[in-house]
Design an enzyme around this catalytic site. Structure first.
Site, PDB file in Angstrom:
ATOM      1  CD  GLU A   1     -61.522  25.225  65.213  1.00 45.94           C
ATOM      2  OE1 GLU A   1     -60.846  26.032  65.892  1.00 45.94           O
ATOM      3  OE2 GLU A   1     -61.530  24.003  65.417  1.00 45.94           O
TER       4      GLU A   1
ATOM      5  CD  GLU B   1     -54.848  24.468  67.595  1.00 40.06           C
ATOM      6  OE1 GLU B   1     -55.766  24.917  66.874  1.00 40.06           O
ATOM      7  OE2 GLU B   1     -54.856  23.338  68.085  1.00 40.06           O
TER       8      GLU B   1
END
Length: 685
Positions: free
Chosen positions: A153, A144
Site C-alpha cells: 500500500e 496502519e
C-alpha cells in the site's frame, strides 16, 4: 461523473462495460471493504493500544507535549486511542473521502473533536506550519499502512516522506518495527499454481511450451490464508528465515534493496516455492508483537488470531531447481516501492548476493498474463482433467466436428488428440489464441486445431469450411467471470451458434445446476459483522456508512469468495435449486425457483453458499463448489480453483436444527440480461 464497470451479465455479447452513477465506485469499495474484519481483529487492536500507551508515556517522560500524526486513520480508532492515552493533539490523515467523513462523525460522537483533526488528503499533500494542515511537526507517528505483502500500500514512500516533512527528528513510531520472514518449501500443490505441467492423455504427454517452462513468471504475490494449507502438503527446505526489518522510528528508504539469508538445505528436493509473512513490534523492546504467522507455526494452532485484511504470501522462484540436503544456500528478497520478489543461490554463487539489487522477474511467455494462479491449478488438476477426458471419450466419434467455446482452454486440443475429425476453437482474446498456438507448436499440432478469433454471434458456415458442428464443447471457463454463474455465458454462445449445429449435435456440458447450502462460518462472518464499539469507542457511524453502501445497487448480491480458505460447516443439506439445459437454447421467459431448506444442525447461520455443477454428460459432472458430500458433522470441502458465491445475512440466526426454521429462497434467472437475482430469508415453516 460516471464509472464504467463490467456488469455481471453473461449474455452472448459478453461482459461489456456500462456507465454507472458517479457514486457506484466508492459504494462498491465501501461495501466490499474489510473494515468490519479490522475492527473485530482484537489482537491487532489491543497490541496497537498497548504500543500507543507506551509511546505516549515515553514522549511525556521527556517533558514534551505529545503531538500525533496518524496516517491512514480509517475510522480514527488509533487517534482516539492516542488521545485517551494522554496525547495532546492528533492529526489524522485519511485520503478516502467517505472514510474521512465517517471518521469525523466517529471522533465527534466519542467527544474528541477538540483534540483530533481529520485531514482528507494523501499524506504527501499535507502541509505543515501556522495556518496549514498541521500547525507543527509531530513527535509520535502512528500508522496502519500495511497489506499482506507489508509494503503493497506504499508504506515505504509514505514513511520516507513523513520523516522528511511531517515528523520531528527522533520521533517515536507505532509500530516501531516490521520484520519479514520467509521459508523455502517444496509443494506439489503450490507449484501447480505457477507453471503448466505435462498432461497425460491417451498414453502420451501434452507438453507445455518451452517458453512457458522457462518463464520466470511474475513477481506478483499470491496472498492466501496460509493456515488452510496443511503442513503435510509441503516439505520444508529451510528454517523460517528472518529476511529484513524496517525501523519506522528512523528515516525510511523506499529505494530498491535486496537482503539475503543463508541456511543449510534440510532435504533433497525441488525448490520453487517461498512462504512469507511479517510481524509488527509495537514497542522498541519488542515485547508487544502482532504477527501474521500461519496457525501451524504456533505451539497451539487454535490460539492463532484470524484476520482477512492481512494474510500470508506465497512467492514463486524464477526457476525450479533441485537442491541437495546439506547444501549451503542463500535466499534473497528484493523490493521496490510496492512489491517483493525472491531468488535462490547456492554458496558458490555468493558473489551475486549481498546488497546487489537482483532484477525483478517478469512473464515472457504470456501465460502468466492471461491465466491467474487458480487457473493454473485448474489446468494441472489431474482429477478434473480425467473427468473431461472420460466425458469426451463417451461422446467423440470418428466423424466428430468439434467447436470449443471457452477462454484459453485445452479441451479442443484434447478432442483432436482423442480422434475428432475436425476441431475448431473460438478465442475472444488474441493473447489467449497465441497461448494455445504455443501449446500446439510445442506438441507438433500446429494447424490441427483451427483457432478462430471470432465472437460466437459472428461465426458463419464459411468460417467452418462449410462444416456443421456435431460436438460443442466447453469447460466452461471465461476469464471475465467473477461468480460461478457468469460461466452461463456458454449457454448464450450455444444459443448464438444454434444455426451451425447439426440437428443431433451433442453439447458438452449438457446442463448445469445451481446449488446452495446455508452455512456457519468459522471466521469469515467477521468481514460483514457490525461490532458497535471497538476497544470502548463507538464506531457506529462507520457501520452506518457500510450499511448504506450495502443497500446500494449490486452490493446486496452474492460475493465471490474462495471458500476453501474459509472453514465453515453446513447447517442445511446442499440442494440443487435451479437447472439450466444447454441442449436447448436460452429460454425467452425467466426461470424461477422458490422453496426452502430446513436446518438440520445447530449453529449460527451467517449466510448461503451458492455454486454451479456442470454436467458434462449424464454420467460425468464437475463441481465448482463442493467437491465431496458434506460429512455428518457438516464439514464442507470446496474446490480450490474456484470462487463460490456467498450471500451474507445482515444478522445471523441461532438454530437448533429441530426448531422448524428454514432458509427460504426465491431465485430468478433473467434470460434477457443473464442476471440471477437471489433472495434468502430465515423463518419458521
Amino acid at each position: 461523473m460516471s464509472a464504467f464497470c463490467g456488469p455481471a451479465k453473461p449474455t452472448v455479447c459478453g461482459f461489456d462495460c456500462v456507465a454507472e452513477g458517479e457514486k457506484y465506485d466508492y459504494h462498491q469499495e465501501i461495501a466490499r471493504s474489510r473494515y468490519g474484519d479490522m475492527l473485530y481483529d482484537q489482537d491487532r487492536n489491543k497490541k496497537y493500544y498497548q504500543g500507543i500507551r507506551e509511546a505516549v508515556a515515553h514522549v511525556q517522560a521527556q517533558g514534551e507535549k505529545v503531538i500525533v500524526l496518524d496516517i491512514g486513520t480509517g475510522t480514527g480508532l488509533l487517534s482516539m486511542m492516542a488521545v485517551t492515552a494522554g496525547a495532546n493533539f492528533c492529526y489524522a490523515v485519511e485520503v478516502f473521502k467517505p472514510m474521512a467523513d465517517a471518521a469525523k462523525r466517529i471522533v465527534e460522537k466519542n467527544g474528541f473533536s477538540d483534540k483530533i483533526k481529520i485531514i482528507n488528503k494523501h499524506s504527501t499533500d499535507v502541509s505543515v506550519g501556522p495556518g496549514e494542515d498541521m500547525e507543527m511537526k509531530a513527535n509520535l507517528l502512528i500508522t496502519e499502512l500495511f497489506d499482506t505483502e507489508l509494503i503493497g500500500e506504499g508504506a515505504l514512500p509514505t514513511y520516507e516522506h513523513a520523516h522528511r516533512h511531517l515528523v520531528q527528528e527522533g520521533c517515536v513510531a507505532v509500530p516501531h518495527k516490521a520484520t519479514v520472514y520467509a521459508q523455502l518449501v517444496d509443494s506439489q500443490l503450490l507449484c501447480s499454481w505457477a507453471q503448466l505441467q505435462p498432461i497425460e492423455l491417451q498414453g502420451t504427454q501434452l507438453l507445455p511450451p518451452p517458453a512457458m517452462s522457462n518463464c520466470s513468471g511474475t513477481h506478483s504475490v499470491c496472498d492466501i490464508q496460509l493456515s488452510q494449507i496443511s503442513p503435510l502438503s509441503f516439505i520444508p527446505l529451510s528454517p523460517v528465515c528472518t529476511m529484513f526489518s524496517v525501523d519506522f522510528s528512523k528515516p525510511v528508504r523506499s529505494a530498491p534493496q535486496s537482503y539475503s539469508s543463508q541456511f543449510v538445505a534440510q532435504s533433497r528436493s525441488q525448490a520453487q516455492v517461498v512462504l512469507s509473512w511479517w510481524d509488527l513490534e509495537m514497542d522498541p523492546s519488542g515485547t508487544i508483537v502482532c504477527t501474521m504467522a500461519p496457525s501451524w507455526t504456533y505451539p497451539d494452532p487454535t490460539m492463532a488470531p484470524w484476520r482477512d485484511h492481512w494474510m500470508q504470501s506465497v512467492y514463486f522462484l524464477p526457476a525450479r531447481c533441485t537442491i541437495d540436503k546439506g547444501e549451503d544456500l542463500s535466499l534473497t528478497v528484493s523490493h521496490d516501492d510496492y512489491s517483493l520478489w525472491f531468488s535462490l543461490k547456492s554458496h558458490s554463487q555468493k558473489h551475486l548476493q549481498g546488497n546487489m539489487i537482483l532484477s525483478r522477474p517478469f512473464c515472457t511467455c504470456q501465460a502468466h498474463l492471461v491465466w491467474d494462479r487458480p487457473r493454473f491449478g485448474e489446468l494441472n488438476d489431474k482429477v478434473r482433467t480425467e473427468s473431461y477426458v472420460n466425458a469426451l471419450r463417451s461422446v467423440l466419434k470418428e466423424d466428430s466436428v468439434c467447436l470449443g467455446v471457452s477462454d484459453g482452454s485445452l479441451l479442443p486440443v484434447f478432442a483432436h488428440i482423442m480422434g475428432a475429425k475436425k476441431v475448431f476453437s473460438l478465442e475472444n482474446f488474441s493473447m489467449m489464441k497465441q497461448l494455445i498456438e504455443q501449446v500446439l507448436d510445442a506438441n507438433s499440432l500446429r494447424g490441427r486445431v483451427d483457432l478462430l478469433n471470432i465472437r460466437p454471434e459472428q461465426l458463419t458456415s464459411k468460417d467452418l469450411g462449410g462444416e456443421q458442428i456435431s460436438l460443442l464443447i466447453g469447460e466452461p471457463y471465461f476469464s471475465t467471470s467473477l461468480l460461478p454463474w457468469h460461466s452461463l455465458f456458454f449457454w448464450y454462445c450455444r444459443t448464438a451458434l444454434a444455426g451451425l449445429l447439426r440437428p443431433d449435435a451433442t453439447i458438452l456440458p449438457c446442463s448445469a445446476t445451481l446449488h446452495m447450502v446455508a452455512v456457519e462460518f468459522q471466521d469469515l462472518w467477521r468481514i460483514r459483522a457490525m461490532c458497535g464499539t471497538c476497544e470502548g469507542f463507538d464506531v457506529t457511524p462507520m457501520e452506518e456508512m457500510v450499511q448504506k453502501s450495502l443497500d446500494f445497487q449490486e452490493s446486496r448480491e452474492a460475493e465471490p469468495h474462495p471458500l476453501w480458505e474459509y472453514p465453515c460447516h453446513a447447517l442445511t443439506k446442499s440442494a440443487a435449486v435451479m437447472a439450466f439445459d444447454f441442449t436447448q437454447c436460452v429460454p425467452q421467459q425467466p426461470l424461477i425457483s422458490q422453496g426452502s431448506l430446513p436446518f438440520i444442525r445447530s449453529g449460527h447461520c451467517h449466510g448461503v453458499a451458492v455454486w454451479l455443477e456442470f454436467h458434462l454428460t449424464p454420467d460425468v459432472s464437475v463441481s465448482v463448489g463442493l467437491t465431496k458430500p458434506i460429512n455428518d458433522q457438516g464439514l464442507c470441502e470446496w474446490n480450490r480453483h474456484s470462487k463460490q458465491g456467498v450471500y451474507f445475512f445482515r444478522s445471523g440466526r441461532e438454530t437448533s436444527g429441530n426448531d422448524r426454521a428454514a432458509v427460504f429462497y426465491n431465485i430468478v434467472f433473467e434470460p434477457t440480461s443473464g442476471n440471477i437475482q437471489m433472495d434468502f430469508d430465515i423463518k419458521s415453516h
